[in-house]
Enzyme design. Structure first.
Site, PDB file in Angstrom:
ATOM      1  N   GLU A   1       0.914  -1.279   0.007  1.00  0.00           N
ATOM      2  CA  GLU A   1       0.001  -0.021  -0.253  1.00  0.00           C
ATOM      3  C   GLU A   1       1.027   1.362  -0.074  1.00  0.00           C
ATOM      4  O   GLU A   1       0.546   2.394  -0.569  1.00  0.00           O
ATOM      5  CB  GLU A   1      -1.059  -0.175   0.950  1.00  0.00           C
TER       6      GLU A   1
ATOM      7  N   GLU B   1      -4.777  -9.371   3.535  1.00  0.00           N
ATOM      8  CA  GLU B   1      -5.449  -9.022   4.564  1.00  0.00           C
ATOM      9  C   GLU B   1      -6.897  -9.799   4.614  1.00  0.00           C
ATOM     10  O   GLU B   1      -7.098 -10.175   5.696  1.00  0.00           O
ATOM     11  CB  GLU B   1      -6.032  -7.464   4.440  1.00  0.00           C
TER      12      GLU B   1
END
Length: 687
Positions: A105, A125
């Site tokens: 990210e 995730e």
């Protein structure tokens, strides 16, 4: 903590390095130091561009799952990514190794991305019940569209930057050093005018709105209908990237990410993730070094030996199987070949690999040849006395570092080991069935076991793609003990008036792969009754009554289910089952959640007893045993974690009620009562 984020300026390029190897995890201190370093570089008149990289070549492995036990402290991931994207100087990231989760990210928030050819990107995730919280759900679709973004986020799997799935998200792939190439790229950007290219402003992935929405609809149709489930929330966020302004999309992502983080599902998934990694924290593995195991001897034959041989051969090891006569040589080899033949027919293995693996298989009548292996496994199924004699013979023939494992009952393992004269190198091994499919293995140690021998075995078992669980010397395997507890809980509920099909449906809806009554049918009533009796469980009126009515399980065509198409056919519900159970008390009105809660309470209580008996090191080990050995749903985290989430006093009360209505054997274990009395949870014992 500033020493974990380094900054140097070279010819107008500020190089900011995350220096917390090996994975450069983004702790709150490192996040704060990165924000500060970016701010200083942005204000420095000598700095024309910034390169963001990680020490050791890996940018970052993301955030430690333990940090998600509470909301991320400031600066959170969105704040850090905003600081990168809003930086007035061009930011180029250097990607190497596995760039995972929050680390990727950061790269998405940067203006340019340079990757080594060996780099892999990953957003795992969802596997932990989480939603990416650093803006990936908004930035990925802008770069690559809905399909590519969802492929990464919903699978949780890594993609190589050289593959189509990964190449779309990086600007440059280099065979050289990613950090050096990132510096070169930063200079090119400066020479071209120093443009800041913010990902939030990219639109190529959103250009075809019709295809984008069609992809969302197609994925939605394949997702399970589970409220709050992370995958469905990721889908909502990616959908919003097309229709909402960037800031609004980020806000939705933050809200859904926090809701998932705080959910019991995510807590359970994060717990089992950590529990798996805790297995490597036994004292032996921390303080001792093992030796390599290159060959495995199997003494005893049978299906278990064939399955263990396949595990060894799959790992590139030599397997030597000992048999007692020439006739057994052919049948023993045929057992291994049959397993590989099925794998080839199902497309899971090529013919070339099958032949390669079988070339390392040797079936022999010479006990000395099997005993000469680095690891020898006894699979005879013989009684204690016969095993003692065999283990003595094996150790007398074995080289100095040979380790011998017995697959039989281990309650008297210290005695068996002492009888060999080399107790340090004798342990027990328990496998679930079939051993070549089920990954859990229980390595049974005792007081005299050499730490180096434990370390060598664990390394070998990991090489064989097993999940090794260290246990103490008790007769029955830990996973089997827990499973029988679940079966007895289901039978107790049936004895008190709950229909077996309701129990089965409730447990399956909770995520259990095989229900207890299906298992009873598959195993056979007589065998189940014998196993429960050996484990010390009381008899079941329902099971006894069914047997009295002439039912015995799948093999004979009728158990709790019917098998009109034979033992291999699909089962069908028995509409007349209720009539057979009329002598039972009427349904007590338990809801499905209550059924699951009672079963979980019995499992946790059995786990408490195993802890009291020192069968395992920590409660989390029991959770791993249930997940890998019995198909327990990962989202519940295992029975011990589920008990913590329910509250141990609540668990105690459920057990007390069950003991009153069913049998005193369900009374709360002293270990459970001790924890309740001291206000502790099972997780407090995990260390």
């Amino acid at each position: 903590m500033s020493g974990q984020v380094l900054c140097e300026v070279t010819e107008g390029i500020a190089i900011i390095t995350i220096a917390s190897p090996p994975t450069n995890l983004l702790s709150v201190q490192i996040r704060a130091a990165l924000v500060a370093a970016l701010g200083r570089a942005a204000k420095d008149p000598e700095t024309e561009a910034i390169v963001l990289c990680g020490k050791g070549g890996v940018l970052s492995g993301g955030i430690d799952p333990a940090d998600y036990d509470a909301p991320l402290a400031a600066p959170d991931l969105q704040a850090l990514c905003r600081a990168i994207e809003d930086c007035p100087r061009p930011v180029v990231t250097a990607l190497g190794g596995l760039v995972s989760g929050a680390g990727f990210e950061l790269a998405l928030a940067a203006h340019y991305r340079v990757a080594s050819a060996s780099a892999r990107i990953c957003l795992p995730e969802v596997v932990l019940g989480l939603v990416p919280s650093g803006g990936a759900t908004q930035r990925l679709p802008r770069l690559g569209g809905a399909a590519r973004a969802l492929d990464l986020m919903l699978s949780g799997k890594a993609a190589a930057v050289t593959d189509p799935a990964g190449r779309f998200f990086v600007d440059v792939v280099t065979e050289g050093d990613a950090r050096l190439e990132a510096m070169v790229h930063a200079r090119r950007v400066v020479q071209a005018g120093g443009a800041v290219r913010r990902t939030r402003d990219q639109t190529r992935g959103l250009a075809d709105a019709k295809s984008y929405q069609a992809e969302i609809a197609a994925r939605q149709a394949t997702l399970p209908d589970v409220p709050g489930e992370a995958a469905s929330q990721v889908l909502r966020c990616v959908d919003s990237a097309l229709v909402l302004p960037f800031e609004a999309g980020l806000k939705l992502e933050a809200e859904l990410a926090e809701a998932c983080r705080a959910s019991d599902r995510s807590e359970g998934l994060r717990h089992i993730y950590r529990a798996e990694r805790q297995l490597s924290r036994s004292p032996e593995l921390r303080d001792a070094r093992g030796w390599p195991i290159r060959s495995v001897g199997l003494v005893g034959g049978g299906a278990v030996a064939a399955e263990l041989a396949v595990i060894a051969l799959d790992a590139g090891l030599v397997a030597r199987m000992h048999v007692v006569d020439d006739a057994a040589i052919k049948t023993t080899r045929a057992g291994v070949e049959a397993i590989y033949a099925r794998a080839v027919s199902r497309g899971r293995l090529s013919e070339r690999l099958r032949q390669s693996r079988l070339s390392r298989l040797d079936v022999t009548r010479a006990l000395d040849e099997a005993a000469s292996c680095d690891l020898v496994i006894e699979t005879t199924g013989a009684d204690h006395h016969s095993r003692a004699i065999l283990l003595q013979r094996l150790m007398a023939r074995a080289p100095e570092h040979t380790i011998v494992l017995t697959t039989g009952p281990c309650g008297r393992l210290p005695e068996l080991a002492a009888g060999t004269g080399v107790p340090t190198h004798v342990m027990g091994l328990r496998t679930a069935s079939p051993a070549h499919v089920m990954r859990l293995v229980e390595l049974v140690t005792h007081a005299a076991t050499a730490p180096e021998a434990v370390a060598a075995c664990v390394m070998a078992l990991r090489r064989m793609s097993r999940v090794p669980l260290r246990t103490g010397p008790i007769d029955a395997p830990v996973a089997q003990t827990l499973w029988l507890a679940l079966v007895q809980a289901a039978l107790a509920l049936a004895d008190t008036g709950v229909h077996p099909y309701r129990i089965e449906a409730a447990l399956r809806d909770a995520g259990l792969r095989t229900g207890p009554f299906q298992w009873i049918d598959d195993t056979g009533f007589e065998a189940v009754q014998a196993r429960l009796a050996r484990a010390g469980w009381p008899g079941s009126a329902v099971l006894h009554g069914m047997a009295g009515a002439g039912r015995s399980g799948r093999a004979d065509g009728a158990g709790f289910l019917l098998y009109p198409n034979g033992a291999r056919g699909a089962p069908e519900p028995d509409r007349g089952l209720a009539d057979l159970l009329r002598r039972m008390r009427p349904d007590r009105g338990l809801g499905d959640e209550d059924v699951v809660a009672v079963c979980l309470a019995v499992l946790a209580n059995t786990g408490a007893r195993l802890l009291r008996e020192n069968a395992v090191m920590r409660p989390a080990d029991l959770d791993v045993a249930m997940v890998y050995g019995n198909g327990f749903p990962r989202v519940l985290g295992g029975p011990m974690k589920a008990a913590d989430l329910a509250g141990l006093f609540t668990v105690q009360r459920r057990l007390e009620r069950l003991a009153e209505r069913a049998h005193a054997v369900f009374a709360p274990d002293p270990k459970l009562l001790e924890l309740v009395r001291n206000g502790l949870l099972f997780s407090d014992l995990d260390g």
